[in-house]
Design an enzyme around this catalytic site. Structure first.
Site, PDB file in Angstrom:
ATOM      1  N   ASP A 238       0.204   1.543  -2.005  1.00 46.84           N
ATOM      2  CA  ASP A 238       1.267   0.544  -1.909  1.00 46.84           C
ATOM      3  C   ASP A 238       1.476   0.141  -0.448  1.00 46.84           C
ATOM      4  O   ASP A 238       1.800   0.986   0.393  1.00 46.84           O
ATOM      5  CB  ASP A 238       2.562   1.136  -2.478  1.00 46.84           C
ATOM      6  CG  ASP A 238       3.690   0.125  -2.584  1.00 46.84           C
ATOM      7  OD1 ASP A 238       3.583  -0.968  -2.005  1.00 46.84           O
ATOM      8  OD2 ASP A 238       4.695   0.442  -3.247  1.00 46.84           O
ATOM      9  N   GLY A 264      -1.546   0.439  -6.445  1.00 48.68           N
ATOM     10  CA  GLY A 264      -0.701  -0.192  -5.450  1.00 48.68           C
ATOM     11  C   GLY A 264       0.743  -0.297  -5.871  1.00 48.68           C
ATOM     12  O   GLY A 264       1.270   0.555  -6.587  1.00 48.68           O
ATOM     13  N   HIS A 265       1.379  -1.367  -5.422  1.00 47.16           N
ATOM     14  CA  HIS A 265       2.816  -1.564  -5.614  1.00 47.16           C
ATOM     15  C   HIS A 265       3.164  -1.712  -7.097  1.00 47.16           C
ATOM     16  O   HIS A 265       4.172  -1.179  -7.557  1.00 47.16           O
ATOM     17  CB  HIS A 265       3.245  -2.807  -4.830  1.00 47.16           C
ATOM     18  CG  HIS A 265       4.725  -3.028  -4.782  1.00 47.16           C
ATOM     19  ND1 HIS A 265       5.603  -2.132  -4.202  1.00 47.16           N
ATOM     20  CD2 HIS A 265       5.500  -4.061  -5.235  1.00 47.16           C
ATOM     21  CE1 HIS A 265       6.844  -2.593  -4.292  1.00 47.16           C
ATOM     22  NE2 HIS A 265       6.808  -3.758  -4.924  1.00 47.16           N
ATOM     23  N   PHE A 266       2.352  -2.448  -7.841  1.00 47.40           N
ATOM     24  CA  PHE A 266       2.580  -2.648  -9.267  1.00 47.40           C
ATOM     25  C   PHE A 266       1.606  -1.770 -10.043  1.00 47.40           C
ATOM     26  O   PHE A 266       0.644  -2.243 -10.650  1.00 47.40           O
ATOM     27  CB  PHE A 266       2.442  -4.130  -9.627  1.00 47.40           C
ATOM     28  CG  PHE A 266       3.546  -4.984  -9.064  1.00 47.40           C
ATOM     29  CD1 PHE A 266       4.847  -4.865  -9.541  1.00 47.40           C
ATOM     30  CD2 PHE A 266       3.297  -5.881  -8.049  1.00 47.40           C
ATOM     31  CE1 PHE A 266       5.873  -5.650  -9.014  1.00 47.40           C
ATOM     32  CE2 PHE A 266       4.317  -6.669  -7.520  1.00 47.40           C
ATOM     33  CZ  PHE A 266       5.609  -6.546  -8.005  1.00 47.40           C
TER      34      PHE A 266
END
Length: 293
Positions: A238, A264-266
């Protein structure tokens, strides 16, 4: 397959969209999405959980299919978003619940927990930050400049986050196999970001993000006092909230369960099959309605 219902509620004069699935007599999990997405980020997770839990996932005001009043008609802040979420939960007659928080949704969720700590039975944090250690400098340098000196130059730096390129960057950075992420995700999010006046909504929330790090010590005291069961499932790649933010939970919650996964972030977009069993096992152990005295 459990049916997901797509509903609207009038909350304090605003129409709030939310997804709901599962039997209402079962323990409730409230899913709070991040920026720049909506409850759509939970579209595949909800049916996987709703055979055992009652699940609701609202769109924050200004996001998704909820109302998006202009910044002249509504003062956007994380406190205000928390007020609306709390009012929706009360309107649905939910007294106790678990929280799933991600991104912006974590800053809403921490406020819910601080206001009604006895209501929150468990927390799942998917890249939902509560520690300064988790703030990645590459992303937050421009934000901090905007907080300190809001002017056309610093605003331009923050406006980069509203572009299609940066939305795509949020979805793909840290993902080893980018073909696992549906391009419709960032295209859909960018379409909603591009609505007339929505840029000012997002800028208002980015300005108010300055209120979140000073809130963290209160959140840490809440963790220490209540020892709420917490699972962190974190995309280690992320670029916004780094793995240190996940590991930091154990400073105040020694029994917190931490999993750093490739992604990652999602994280749900690329690692749903890895994340779901971890959430299920955690909820089976910790998300039950309190026994009546």
């Amino acid at each position: 397959m459990v049916t997901t219902h797509h509903r609207y509620a009038q909350v304090d004069g605003h129409q709030i969209f939310y997804r709901e699935a599962g039997a209402r007599e079962r323990p409730t999990l409230v899913l709070l999405h991040g920026f720049p997405t909506s409850s759509l980020m939970f579209r595949e997770l909800i049916p996987r959980l709703a055979d055992r839990w009652h699940v609701i996932a609202p769109d924050h005001l200004g996001f998704g299919l909820s109302d998006a009043p202009t910044t002249h008609d509504f003062t956007y802040s994380f406190d205000a978003l928390a007020d609306l979420t709390r009012a929706l939960i009360a309107q649905l007659r939910i007294e106790h619940y678990g929280l799933f928080v991600q991104g912006h949704g974590a800053q809403v969720g921490w406020r819910l927990a601080l206001r009604s700590p006895e209501a929150v039975l468990a927390v799942v944090s998917q890249n939902g930050n509560a520690y300064v250690e988790g703030l990645q400098p590459e992303f937050f340098t421009a934000l901090r400049e905007y907080w300190l000196q809001p002017n056309p130059r610093t605003e331009a730096g923050v406006r980069e986050t509203l572009t299609l390129e940066l939305t795509r960057w949020q979805y793909l950075t840290g993902v080893a196999d980018e073909t696992r992420v549906d391009p419709n995700t960032w295209i859909h999010d960018h379409h909603l970001l591009s609505r007339s006046g929505n840029d000012l909504i997002q800028l208002a929330l980015f300005a108010d993000y300055a209120s979140n790090p000073p809130l963290y010590p209160r959140v840490h005291r809440y963790f220490r006092a209540y020892q709420v069961p917490l699972l962190a499932v974190w995309g280690r790649g992320d670029p916004i909230f780094g793995p240190a933010g996940a590991l930091a939970f154990t400073a105040d919650l020694p029994d917190a369960e931490i999993h750093l996964l490739d992604g990652g972030h999602f994280l749900l977009e690329s690692a749903l099959d890895e994340v779901t069993p971890l959430i299920e096992a955690f909820l089976e152990q910790h998300l039950e309605e309190p026994a009546l005295n």
